[in-house]
Scaffold this motif. Structure first.
Motif, PDB file in Angstrom:
ATOM      1  N   THR A 127       0.857  -1.172   0.000  1.00 10.31           N
ATOM      2  CA  THR A 127       0.000   0.000   0.000  1.00 10.31           C
ATOM      3  C   THR A 127       0.889   1.216   0.000  1.00 10.31           C
ATOM      4  O   THR A 127       1.936   1.242   0.647  1.00 10.31           O
ATOM      5  CB  THR A 127      -0.901   0.069   1.238  1.00 10.31           C
ATOM      6  N   LEU A 128       0.446   2.193  -0.718  1.00 14.36           N
ATOM      7  CA  LEU A 128       1.278   3.381  -0.831  1.00 14.36           C
ATOM      8  C   LEU A 128       0.395   4.603  -0.680  1.00 14.36           C
ATOM      9  O   LEU A 128      -0.566   4.783  -1.427  1.00 14.36           O
ATOM     10  CB  LEU A 128       1.960   3.379  -2.204  1.00 14.36           C
ATOM     11  N   ASN A 129       0.690   5.439   0.316  1.00 10.28           N
ATOM     12  CA  ASN A 129       0.096   6.763   0.353  1.00 10.28           C
ATOM     13  C   ASN A 129       0.857   7.554  -0.683  1.00 10.28           C
ATOM     14  O   ASN A 129       2.035   7.844  -0.508  1.00 10.28           O
ATOM     15  CB  ASN A 129       0.304   7.404   1.730  1.00 10.28           C
ATOM     16  N   GLU A 130       0.184   7.862  -1.786  1.00 10.02           N
ATOM     17  CA  GLU A 130       0.952   8.399  -2.907  1.00 10.02           C
ATOM     18  C   GLU A 130       1.676   9.682  -2.572  1.00 10.02           C
ATOM     19  O   GLU A 130       2.697  10.019  -3.150  1.00 10.02           O
ATOM     20  CB  GLU A 130       0.038   8.607  -4.110  1.00 10.02           C
ATOM     21  N   GLY A 131       1.176  10.430  -1.597  1.00 11.42           N
ATOM     22  CA  GLY A 131       1.825  11.685  -1.190  1.00 11.42           C
ATOM     23  C   GLY A 131       3.259  11.471  -0.735  1.00 11.42           C
ATOM     24  O   GLY A 131       4.125  12.324  -0.957  1.00 11.42           O
ATOM     25  N   THR A 132       3.512  10.304  -0.107  1.00  9.98           N
ATOM     26  CA  THR A 132       4.868  10.092   0.424  1.00  9.98           C
ATOM     27  C   THR A 132       5.902  10.027  -0.684  1.00  9.98           C
ATOM     28  O   THR A 132       7.080  10.225  -0.442  1.00  9.98           O
ATOM     29  CB  THR A 132       4.939   8.806   1.259  1.00  9.98           C
ATOM     30  N   VAL A 133       5.427   9.741  -1.922  1.00 11.97           N
ATOM     31  CA  VAL A 133       6.357   9.756  -3.057  1.00 11.97           C
ATOM     32  C   VAL A 133       7.060  11.122  -3.119  1.00 11.97           C
ATOM     33  O   VAL A 133       8.259  11.210  -3.360  1.00 11.97           O
ATOM     34  CB  VAL A 133       5.600   9.477  -4.372  1.00 11.97           C
ATOM     35  N   TYR A 134       6.288  12.167  -2.849  1.00 12.35           N
ATOM     36  CA  TYR A 134       6.858  13.514  -2.986  1.00 12.35           C
ATOM     37  C   TYR A 134       7.894  13.802  -1.904  1.00 12.35           C
ATOM     38  O   TYR A 134       8.901  14.458  -2.151  1.00 12.35           O
ATOM     39  CB  TYR A 134       5.738  14.554  -2.983  1.00 12.35           C
ATOM     40  N   THR A 135       7.635  13.279  -0.685  1.00  9.60           N
ATOM     41  CA  THR A 135       8.629  13.443   0.380  1.00  9.60           C
ATOM     42  C   THR A 135       9.933  12.785  -0.044  1.00  9.60           C
ATOM     43  O   THR A 135      11.020  13.331   0.116  1.00  9.60           O
ATOM     44  CB  THR A 135       8.117  12.807   1.686  1.00  9.60           C
ATOM     45  N   SER A 136       9.787  11.610  -0.614  1.00  7.32           N
ATOM     46  CA  SER A 136      10.952  10.868  -1.051  1.00  7.32           C
ATOM     47  C   SER A 136      11.669  11.610  -2.188  1.00  7.32           C
ATOM     48  O   SER A 136      12.893  11.706  -2.205  1.00  7.32           O
ATOM     49  CB  SER A 136      10.509   9.482  -1.514  1.00  7.32           C
ATOM     50  N   LEU A 137      10.869  12.152  -3.116  1.00  7.65           N
ATOM     51  CA  LEU A 137      11.464  12.873  -4.238  1.00  7.65           C
ATOM     52  C   LEU A 137      12.277  14.074  -3.759  1.00  7.65           C
ATOM     53  O   LEU A 137      13.379  14.340  -4.248  1.00  7.65           O
ATOM     54  CB  LEU A 137      10.359  13.348  -5.202  1.00  7.65           C
ATOM     55  N   LEU A 138      11.744  14.792  -2.751  1.00 11.21           N
ATOM     56  CA  LEU A 138      12.467  15.949  -2.208  1.00 11.21           C
ATOM     57  C   LEU A 138      13.804  15.501  -1.615  1.00 11.21           C
ATOM     58  O   LEU A 138      14.847  16.114  -1.841  1.00 11.21           O
ATOM     59  CB  LEU A 138      11.615  16.637  -1.128  1.00 11.21           C
ATOM     60  N   ARG A 139      13.746  14.372  -0.883  1.00 14.32           N
ATOM     61  CA  ARG A 139      14.940  13.848  -0.224  1.00 14.32           C
ATOM     62  C   ARG A 139      15.997  13.508  -1.274  1.00 14.32           C
ATOM     63  O   ARG A 139      17.158  13.871  -1.153  1.00 14.32           O
ATOM     64  CB  ARG A 139      14.545  12.611   0.574  1.00 14.32           C
ATOM     65  N   LEU A 140      15.567  12.838  -2.330  1.00 16.77           N
ATOM     66  CA  LEU A 140      16.512  12.430  -3.367  1.00 16.77           C
ATOM     67  C   LEU A 140      17.103  13.648  -4.088  1.00 16.77           C
ATOM     68  O   LEU A 140      18.273  13.660  -4.447  1.00 16.77           O
ATOM     69  CB  LEU A 140      15.807  11.533  -4.391  1.00 16.77           C
TER      70      LEU A 140
END
Lengths: 114, 903
Positions: A45-58
């Protein structure tokens, strides 16, 4: 929520995004989320919003870069792609992951002594 | 590691343009949501359902945005901004507190910066020359018997010695320089108006040997010295003030002593010469013309170049690479001790042979120990002032922050970490210290200028980078102290404090009070020390000011006159006699005379050797009969206001052809004639030549300066002495002498338009200047004493007011239980008096130890002067009483019912 879905492991999302970008080339956040959803075959399961947190980190680590472009439905969207540093990191992380998962598989494969 | 750095920079970059990122992010997310809901719609949901499902799948948008805000940039900056905003608000909310703290810091830190700046410039700064550690001032213990000197004994060498050292001593460079005159200045002319400028006559290797560059043109070369070339290098400052930094200045003519000199260079910016407190305007190569004899002396018998016994030249040297200073000195010593006797027939038996020494090439050649000592004492005093100031601010901060205890406990209760509160306190402290530091720097700039003026130092003393670092270091230390001092008090109140009533919270713990008490006692002790020191120095100043000068200096104007083109003694006498006649005709002038050494300026001719009526002077060895001499004009004693004990003053009739006459002082008469009735006796030199008839005995009076002891002294009228090419005009006028100056200036310009008045002053001012250092020292000490008292007063007042306000509930209870007003007042007063008493008790031994160090700076006051101690103690007691009086009265007027109802 169905019980047979697992939470995304902490830190693995970064690796998945890196690999996705590596395999598919420049993508926007929505595209990344779709791709991961598709590959995980509804296991994760993926809260799609967390993708953006990860993208910022990367992005802060300079592993990926971004630029604005047109999405399929003609909207302005931010496209991310992997950088050279990101590629190196991906190779490193992949190797790491394989080593660790191999270890874990071996451990889990231990047979119970009678 | 690189990741961390990259992240840091990315975050740093994100500090700017945060709102841009917000919009971009919301756009990105909205696009995502739209795409997602479109997909759901395609899968058959209604638009409303699709939007909802999309949101559900996306997750908590608000939380995500917040996380992003936190992650995208470092919280340090936004926190800092918040802390700063809060700190500023705190400072603005308590304006009196802020102003008191900032002023206290400005005075404390500013005074330290200023004194340190002067001390650094005078005692530590090196000359701005190349590799200054290899450059030294050359000093000697004296000059051989049979030679004579002009200038300071320790720094004067003969030209012959200079040549020998330069050629044979093995030193890399030997650099010679000679001031233009005893004041260091010479008449110059750029356009039409004559003026004075400071200059040195220097050896050809002056610039190259010292390694000083030029802004323009060139420095000197050896050929300039060998040819005694009419070339000059001007200072950067002179170039700016007189030529507006015109790059075409090279090749222009500068008239020095009416001789044309061609400007060949402008010296490097920071180089002001090698004369310490006098910054130079120009340099010329060593000259051979008689007008340019060393120190502007008359060249009747030759110049410094031709008289090997004339010790007048200052020397510096550069030690060769790879040789230690001691080795170089040892080698030069032998050469020097031989060279010193060039031109002297033979060494006297048992004579002390002059010794060479090398001193580091500081900005100021360290001869003047008293000044260095004064500066160190001042530094100690401002250090104490700073300590007192720090104590004050700490106490103020503690009491203010104790008032905020409730705020801190509420913050703790609401979940603020201790670290957050510590950071808040430190931020406030940095803010306060920055404000104080900025004010201190401005104050220090002005104070340094004032210090330089008082110490009569013209060269640049302004704070440089070293001083800046010193100040910043102090400030940083203060910021940390001020931030951490109130921390404990703030932390000690746990979150539970928020729940307690203020009356319950008001109970001061004895521990906290004790910390405050220690600070007050320390402050009082330091204040006593400072006050005793200030008292002793002010006593010294009073004694110095009240020393009878033995003459009436008020109403006397003095200025130097240096007639150009006077070659012979006859010309000189004719010029000055004529000048005297003409000056007498100015309305308002009572009498006019001359002096070759300006009284009070410190200059004197010191001679020795005489016979009285052909016999030993009163039993003393004729060679050992030392005396001071001054060559003066007619009417000298009337003009100077010196009473004549016997006989008469010099008169116009004492011309060069009349009987040779002399006037002596009482000490001379008593010591060498054994009687005050000296008139009528005849003085000769040791060989019985040059007889002079004593025509008068004058009362002892001060000659070189205010602090001199009476010494045998004689006066010769200048018409009967050696050639004088420069004399000081002493002029007694009606009213303020300085009012007369413009008239005299116009008058003198009619006589010779090329002749400036040299250092015109009121004669009383000349004597004042002879103790200017002591005056400055005492005044500053007095200022620091007053400053300390003010600080103590505000500190005590602040602390006691705060304590009383905290105890108002307790006082209310006491009053309700029947305590009298007077009892309450006494309770508060007793506390502060007790602290003062302890402080005084600790301060006195401290002061005794400290004032022992002052011993050498005192005049007519003992280090253990009872009055100074009593005044200091009473002063502190009175201030303590006054400062605690108001809070005590307030304590007495607490209304018990309202005090108890307060919560």
């Amino acid at each position: 929520m169905p019980t047979d879905k697992s939470e995304v492991l902490q830190g693995t999302l970064d690796l998945m995004i890196l690999k996705t970008l590596h395999a598919l080339g420049p993508l926007h956040g929505f595209g990344i989320a779709r791709r991961i959803e598709q590959l995980s075959e509804d296991v994760l399961t993926l809260n799609e919003g967390t993708v953006y947190t990860s993208l910022l980190r990367l992005q802060q680590k300079n592993w990926i870069a971004s630029e604005w472009g047109q999405s399929e439905n003609n909207r302005r969207a931010r496209f991310y792609n992997i950088t050279r540093r990101g590629l190196k990191q991906l190779a490193l992380e992949t190797e790491n992951w394989e080593r660790i998962s191999a270890v874990i598989s071996r451990v889990l494969a231990l047979e119970v002594k009678a | 590691m690189t990741d961390r750095i990259l992240i840091f920079f990315a975050k740093l970059k994100a500090v700017f343009g945060q709102s841009k990122d917000d919009t971009a992010f919301s756009e990105e997310v909205n696009a995502h949501l739209d795409l997602l809901s479109e997909q759901f719609e395609r899968q058959g949901m209604s638009p409303a359902e699709a939007t909802q499902a999309a949101r559900r799948q996306f997750g908590n948008l608000t939380l995500l945005t917040q996380r992003r805000k936190e992650a995208r940039t470092t919280m340090f900056f936004s926190n800092l901004a918040r802390d700063l905003k809060y700190g500023v608000r705190q400072l603005v909310k308590t304006p009196v507190f802020t102003i008191v703290c900032v002023l206290t810091l400005a005075l404390g830190v500013g005074a330290n910066t200023a004194v340190f700046s002067v001390m650094h410039a005078v005692l530590m700064k090196m000359l701005p020359v190349h590799d200054a550690s290899k450059v030294v001032y050359v000093h000697t213990t004296g000059f051989p018997a049979g030679a004579h000197n002009t200038g300071d004994e320790a720094t004067s060498f003969s030209y012959a010695t200079y040549r020998e050292l330069r050629e044979h001593s093995g030193l890399e460079e030997v650099i010679g320089f000679i001031p233009m005159s005893s004041s260091g200045k010479a008449p110059v002319r750029v356009g039409t108006a004559p003026e004075e400028a400071a200059g040195d006559m220097v050896s050809g290797n002056y610039f190259s040997g010292l390694g000083v560059g030029v802004e323009l043109g060139r420095g000197f070369v050896q050929k300039d010295e060998d040819d005694h070339a009419a070339t000059t290098v001007i200072s950067e400052n002179f170039w700016t003030t007189h030529y507006s930094r015109n790059p075409n200045v090279i090749g222009k003519t500068l008239f020095i002593k009416s001789h044309p000199f061609t400007i060949v260079g402008v010296a490097a910016k920071r180089f002001e010469g090698t004369e310490g407190r006098l910054p130079l305007d120009f340099w010329i190569p060593l000259q051979s013309h008689p007008d340019f004899n060393a120190w502007g002396n008359p060249a009747e018998d030759g110049t410094y170049l031709t008289i090997p016994q004339f010790w007048c030249m200052r020397l510096m040297a550069r030690i060769p690479a790879g040789v230690s200073t001691d080795q170089a000195l040892a080698k030069a010593q032998g050469i020097f001790q031989q060279a010193a006797y060039l031109g002297i027939a033979q060494k006297r038996a048992g004579e002390r042979i002059p010794q060479l020494s090398f001193l580091p090439a500081k900005q100021f050649d360290s001869q003047d120990d008293t000044f260095a000592r004064s500066l160190k004492t001042l530094m100690a005093m401002v250090g104490l002032v700073l300590l007192i100031a720090i104590c004050n601010v700490v106490m103020l901060l503690m009491s203010r922050n104790a008032n905020r205890q409730r705020e801190f406990s509420i913050r703790l209760a609401l979940g603020a970490g201790r670290r957050v509160i510590a950071r808040q306190l430190l931020t406030e402290s940095f803010l306060l210290v920055s404000l104080g530091g900025a004010a201190a720097w401005i104050f220090a700039l002005a104070a340094t200028r004032a210090l330089g003026a008082w110490a009569r130092i013209d060269s640049n003393l302004q704070p440089d980078s070293v001083v800046l670092w010193f100040t910043l270091a102090i400030l940083l230390l203060l910021a940390i102290v001020f931030g951490l001092a109130p921390l404990r008090a703030a932390m000690s109140s746990g979150p539970d404090m928020a729940l307690r009533s203020s009356a319950a919270a008001s109970q001061t713990t004895s521990q906290k009070t004790r910390a405050g008490n220690v600070i007050i006692v320390t402050q009082v002790a330091m204040c006593v020390t400072l006050l005793v020191g200030a008292g002793l120095l002010l006593g010294t100043l009073r004694n110095l000011m009240n020393i009878p000068l033995g003459q009436k200096t008020e109403g006397v104007l003095v200025f130097g006159v240096h007639p150009q083109h006077v070659k012979s003694k006859e010309e000189s006498i004719a010029f000055f006699v004529n000048l005297q006649q003409r000056l007498r005709s100015i309305p308002g002038v009572e009498s006019v005379s001359f002096a070759s050494n300006r009284p009070g300026s410190g200059w004197s001719s010191n001679n020795g050797g005489l016979l009285v009526d052909g016999h030993k002077p009163n039993g003393a060895e004729p060679e050992q009969a030392y005396y001071r001499q001054n060559n003066v004009g007619s009417d000298f004693f009337r003009t100077m206001g010196v009473p004549i004990a016997q006989g008469r003053d010099f008169s116009d009739a004492d011309s060069s052809s009349a009987t040779q006459v002399v006037i002596v002082n009482e000490t001379f008469a008593k010591k060498y004639l054994g009687t005050l009735n000296a008139a009528g006796h005849i003085l000769t030199n040791t060989r019985g030549l040059h007889p002079r008839l004593i025509i008068g005995v004058v009362k002892d009076h001060k000659y070189t300066g205010i602090t001199e002891e009476p010494r045998p002294m004689r006066w010769v009228v200048f018409t009967q002495g050696d050639l004088e090419n420069q004399l000081d005009v002493e002029m007694r006028v009606k009213g303020d002498p300085m009012q007369m100056l413009p008239t005299v200036r116009t008058f003198m310009q009619q006589i010779d338009p090329d002749m400036p008045l040299l250092e015109p002053m009121a004669q009383s001012e000349v004597f004042q200047q002879s103790i200017s250092q002591q005056i400055m020292f005492a005044r500053l000490a007095g200022c620091f004493g007053v400053l300390a008292i003010i600080l103590i007063a505000t500190g005590l007042y602040g602390t006691l007011s705060y304590r009383v306000s905290k105890r108002s509930a307790e006082i209310g209870v006491r009053m309700a239980l029947g305590a009298q007003r007077s009892q309450i007042v006494w309770m508060v007063l007793r506390g502060s008096l007790l602290l003062t008493a302890i402080g005084v008790a600790i301060g006195i031994p401290f002061a005794m130890a400290a004032t022992m160090g002052l011993k050498n700076s005192l005049y007519g006051v003992k280090p253990l002067d009872l009055t100074s101690y009593l005044v200091a103690i009473v002063g502190v007691a009175v201030v303590a009483l006054t400062a605690s009086g108001l809070p005590a009265r307030r304590a007495g007027s607490v209304d018990p019912s309202s005090a108890l109802r307060a919560d």
